[in-house]
Design a protein around this motif. Structure first.
Motif, PDB file in Angstrom:
ATOM      1  N   ARG A 100      15.865  19.541 -25.340  1.00  0.00           N
ATOM      2  CA  ARG A 100      16.471  20.471 -25.936  1.00  0.00           C
ATOM      3  C   ARG A 100      18.044  20.042 -26.031  1.00  0.00           C
ATOM      4  N   ARG A 101      18.472  19.638 -27.360  1.00  0.00           N
ATOM      5  CA  ARG A 101      19.834  19.338 -27.477  1.00  0.00           C
ATOM      6  C   ARG A 101      20.611  20.446 -27.883  1.00  0.00           C
ATOM      7  N   GLN A 102      21.747  20.369 -27.057  1.00  0.00           N
ATOM      8  CA  GLN A 102      22.764  21.473 -27.389  1.00  0.00           C
ATOM      9  C   GLN A 102      24.022  21.363 -26.674  1.00  0.00           C
ATOM     10  N   PRO A 103      25.056  21.649 -27.139  1.00  0.00           N
ATOM     11  CA  PRO A 103      26.506  21.186 -26.765  1.00  0.00           C
ATOM     12  C   PRO A 103      26.597  21.962 -25.416  1.00  0.00           C
ATOM     13  N   SER A 104      27.581  21.489 -24.689  1.00  0.00           N
ATOM     14  CA  SER A 104      28.055  22.206 -23.579  1.00  0.00           C
ATOM     15  C   SER A 104      28.471  23.739 -23.886  1.00  0.00           C
ATOM     16  N   ARG A 105      28.320  24.364 -22.617  1.00  0.00           N
ATOM     17  CA  ARG A 105      28.746  25.763 -22.660  1.00  0.00           C
ATOM     18  C   ARG A 105      30.225  25.947 -23.206  1.00  0.00           C
ATOM     19  N   LEU A 106      31.250  25.106 -23.147  1.00  0.00           N
ATOM     20  CA  LEU A 106      32.547  25.226 -23.457  1.00  0.00           C
ATOM     21  C   LEU A 106      32.381  24.770 -24.996  1.00  0.00           C
ATOM     22  N   ASP A 107      31.788  23.868 -25.292  1.00  0.00           N
ATOM     23  CA  ASP A 107      31.662  23.541 -26.829  1.00  0.00           C
ATOM     24  C   ASP A 107      31.010  24.680 -27.700  1.00  0.00           C
ATOM     25  N   ARG A 108      29.916  25.189 -27.195  1.00  0.00           N
ATOM     26  CA  ARG A 108      29.229  26.328 -27.712  1.00  0.00           C
ATOM     27  C   ARG A 108      30.549  27.630 -28.080  1.00  0.00           C
ATOM     28  N   ILE A 109      31.235  27.883 -26.943  1.00  0.00           N
ATOM     29  CA  ILE A 109      32.139  28.844 -27.206  1.00  0.00           C
ATOM     30  C   ILE A 109      33.048  28.521 -28.351  1.00  0.00           C
ATOM     31  N   VAL A 110      33.692  27.293 -28.005  1.00  0.00           N
ATOM     32  CA  VAL A 110      34.487  26.628 -29.351  1.00  0.00           C
ATOM     33  C   VAL A 110      33.901  26.820 -30.478  1.00  0.00           C
ATOM     34  N   MET A 111      32.406  26.360 -30.786  1.00  0.00           N
ATOM     35  CA  MET A 111      31.953  26.559 -31.977  1.00  0.00           C
ATOM     36  C   MET A 111      31.997  28.073 -32.619  1.00  0.00           C
ATOM     37  N   THR A 112      31.666  29.058 -31.655  1.00  0.00           N
ATOM     38  CA  THR A 112      31.284  30.194 -31.943  1.00  0.00           C
ATOM     39  C   THR A 112      32.554  31.029 -32.300  1.00  0.00           C
ATOM     40  N   LEU A 113      33.774  30.931 -31.758  1.00  0.00           N
ATOM     41  CA  LEU A 113      34.787  31.608 -31.830  1.00  0.00           C
ATOM     42  C   LEU A 113      35.623  30.975 -32.932  1.00  0.00           C
ATOM     43  N   PRO A 114      35.916  31.457 -34.013  1.00  0.00           N
ATOM     44  CA  PRO A 114      36.629  31.025 -34.960  1.00  0.00           C
ATOM     45  C   PRO A 114      37.968  30.837 -34.751  1.00  0.00           C
TER      46      PRO A 114
END
Length: 751
Positions: A209-223
């Motif tokens: 299961r390939r996904q970004p780190s938790r911090l990267d996911r936050i960065v990607m979802t918060l405009p």
């Protein structure tokens, strides 16, 4: 349909594992073009309509050392704009089909995996690579003025996140397998003989299961955070490229679109971006340079009526910085190397230099510790006195490279010993010199068999600089030149053949650039030094002229300037005030290596260098007149026009036989603004009439007692006839020139 495949080979075993091997029958490397996609789509049709007989797929290669080198750029170059986007969409759809297969897929990477090849691997569930430091893996499209557009930009961003993916995408960094694994491009690295076994093992595992780190996911979802990261990336890219490479901004926007809207929107943004970028001058010039590099592998042999000899054992005379760099390159390439230096202490220092470079290769994962030790064991040291003994060992070498200090009498003595001394090389061995300032013909006078004496001019640092000038002396024979060319290519270098003359090509066109920079330094004020450097970096040079002098070393730069000034001609103007530099050099101001030159270099890495006011003021005081301006509107012209004039002389004198060679050499040897296409192409772009007009104006505005801004006659005649730089080879005959310059425009026809 499966029986009609031409570029793919299919095999299926009793366990239901299908191996799809890419194997272009017409080329030594695999690339992705229309014919390959015809085959791939036929295979995917079968896989999608399977009846349960196929349990997994391994994508592999039938070519040793090559997985897939990328898209077929020769095919792309022939596409009309209306055909380009459908071609890109076809690749995207094929890779999407691979990603959505209901069975597990593995990319078994045995060699070069770049661009489209890497994008195909990213579409697979698993990626495993052979453990070999010479394998390159990555997405270098930005170096061609485009971006990964078969899902690479989107897929890597969504799998790794913006913060992790953008640095690699924006630099086009390619990596050996172990570094690629650390970067997340590869899942496993195994011994080459275990590659398919490892691929079969991975097929039995559930896809990761390939996904970004938790911090990267936050960065990607918060405009706000996403915009902050993207704007920061744009700012950093602009600081490095000064906006000269539009692909950087397009790539960031495509990645941001994938995060903001989704996977399909990212794919659409990739296609649209590339469709726009191929129409930019930067992309056209970068693509042209790629084709020139490919063509150099073949055109260098065009005038040679012989086959090269294989080089398995070589010798290097001199273990200084350049000599050790050459030994390192030879040993890394698997050659046995005989290293000679003046005494045991010098040999110890030389071996230490080689060992440090091999250690760096290990740290960067380009080779394993075992491979590093094996490379060191291939080096056999001996004192230079051994050349006067029958026990020199040179009877068993295929090629010798002389790399001692720039002392013509010392070099002649060595060539005399190499050719006819007690320990002379075997009669069939090639004798090469790495000299940067002496004519090969002058060195060959010490040899009886002068046909085997050639030049092999490497650039410093050898490990990083991709160019080698192969110099044809007045009596050099084709067999020796062919052998030197083949060796350079074996070392992974781009080799060009040049005629014999002071400075050959690259150093010759560099000399007026550095000389004029010194004239400008004497005009002051102190602040102008940094401004000139910044102006030239904005124009596209990798560093400014004073940064370059410091990098080369003030001592080396001054030696080269003085020696080549006398040999090249009286039109080179080195100001008398540079004599103060000799005093500074004696006091340790040797440039970056000594901690100070035109700049003072702080010991702490994060602090920026500052202008060396003491040195610069000493130069200013030697001038008859000073300038109060810190910014000049003619800085670029003052530095570039004399270079163009010197390149014109090189064409007229037959140092090179084509302006394309000048472009390739100045980009690879000097780092000259790749997006501008090279020095000759830059001259042709602005027009030779403009070159002549600008030089004439410079001569009027600035003190010019030696005629450094005076265009040569052939350049004036070409400008009057509105002909390109290539016309200087033919004497300006329009019909012949038109035929010869078509080489650059139709270069893909040979591939």
């Amino acid at each position: 349909m499966m029986n009609e495949l031409t570029h793919l080979q299919i095999e299926q075993d009793a366990d239901g594992i299908m191996i799809v091997r890419f194997d272009d029958p017409e080329r030594s490397t695999n690339t992705l073009g229309s014919t390959t996609f015809n085959d791939l789509e036929a295979v995917l049709d079968q896989l999608e309509g399977r009846d349960g007989a196929i349990n997994g797929v391994i994508f592999a290669s039938g070519k040793p050392g090559n997985f897939i080198a990328g898209v077929d750029l020769f095919e792309i170059s022939k596409l009309d704009r209306g055909d380009l986007e459908p071609f890109l969409e076809r690749g995207q759809k094929a890779f999407e089909r691979i990603a959505r297969l209901p069975i597990t897929t593995v990319a078994a990477i045995n060699g070069t995996c770049l661009g489209g090849g890497c994008e195909l691997a990213l579409a697979c569930d698993w990626r495993v690579a052979s453990d070999h430091g010479r394998i390159s893996i990555g997405l270098p499209e930005i170096s061609l003025g485009i971006l990964p557009a078969w899902g690479g930009t989107t897929r890597l961003t969504l799998q790794h996140g913006l913060m992790r993916s953008l640095p690699g995408l924006l630099t086009g960094r390619v990596m050996p397998p172990r570094r690629a694994m650390k970067a997340g491009l590869i899942d496993e690295v195994v011994r080459p003989e275990a590659l398919l076994t490892a691929a079969r093992r991975l097929l039995r595992k559930s896809p990761p299961r390939r996904q970004p780190s938790r911090l990267d996911r936050i960065v990607m979802t918060l405009p706000p955070l996403r915009r902050l990261v993207c704007r920061s990336a744009e700012r950093q890219a602009h600081e490095k490229t000064f906006g000269n490479y539009p692909a950087a901004g397009e790539l960031i926007r495509a990645a941001e679109t994938a995060c903001r809207v989704g996977h399909q929107a990212g794919l659409d943004a990739e296609r649209a971006a590339v469709t726009r970028l191929v129409d930019t001058e930067a992309c056209r010039n970068l693509m042209r340079l790629f084709f020139l590099r490919q063509d150099a592998k073949r055109s260098s042999w065009a005038t040679l009526d012989t086959k090269p000899a294989d080089v398995e054992t070589a010798a290097v005379i001199g273990g200084g910085v350049m000599g050790a760099g050459i030994v390192h390159a030879l040993a890394r390439a698997g050659l046995a190397v005989r290293l000679f230096d003046v005494n045991e202490a010098a040999l110890s220092a030389a071996l230490n230099r080689v060992r440090k470079q091999l250690d760096q290769d290990v740290r960067s994962k380009k080779m394993s510790p075992l491979e590093s030790r094996q490379a060191m064991h291939r080096i056999c040291p001996a004192t230079i006195n051994g050349l006067e003994s029958t026990a020199s060992g040179l009877r068993h070498v295929d090629l010798v490279i002389e790399a001692v200090s720039e002392n013509i009498e010392l070099k002649r003595r060595i060539f005399g010993l190499l050719d006819a001394g007690p320990g002379a090389a075997t009669p069939g061995a090639v004798l090469a010199s790495n000299t940067s300032s002496f004519r090969i013909g002058d060195l060959a006078t010490a040899a009886t068999h002068r046909g085997r004496v050639v030049g092999m001019h490497f650039f410093n640092p050898v490990a990083k600089m991709p160019l080698v000038e192969i110099v044809r002396g007045p009596e050099s024979d084709d067999a020796s030149l062919a052998t030197a060319l083949q060796l350079a290519q074996k070392l992974g270098k781009t080799a060009i053949t040049v005629g014999d003359g002071p400075g050959f090509l690259v150093n010759r066109v560099l000399i007026p650039y550095l000389a004029e920079a010194l004239v400008m330094a004497t005009e002051g004020p102190v602040e102008r030094i940094a401004t000139i450097d910044r102006t030239m970096k904005q124009w596209g040079m990798p560093m400014g002229p004073f940064e370059l002098i410091d990098q080369i070393g003030l001592d080396v730069s001054m030696y080269v300037l003085r020696s080549l000034k006398e040999a090249v001609g009286s039109h080179i103007h080195v100001p008398e005030g540079v004599s103060v530099l000799a005093d500074a050099i004696e006091q340790g101001a040797t440039g970056r290596k000594g901690g100070r030159g035109f700049y003072v270099y702080p010991t702490r890495k994060r602090r920026k260098p500052r202008p060396n006011e003491q040195l610069i003021n000493a130069l200013i005081r030697t001038a008859d007149h000073q300038s109060s301006a810190t910014v000049d509107d003619d800085t670029v012209d003052r530095l570039m026009m004399p270079m163009i004039n010197e390149a014109a002389r090189s064409l007229v004198e037959g140092i090179v036989d084509h302006s394309d060679t000048i472009d390739l050499a100045t980009v690879l040897g000097l780092g000259l603004a790749p997006f501008r296409g090279g020095l000759a192409h830059y001259a042709d772009t602005i027009g030779l009439d403009q070159v002549v007009a600008r030089m004439t104006e410079l001569s009027r505005r600035h003190d010019d007692p030696v005629g450094r801004f005076q265009p040569i006659g052939a350049l004036r005649r070409a400008a009057d006839a509105h002909l390109p730089m290539q016309s200087l080879v033919t004497g300006g005959d329009a019909a012949t020139t038109a035929d010869q310059t078509s080489r650059s425009k139709t270069i893909t026809a040979n591939h």
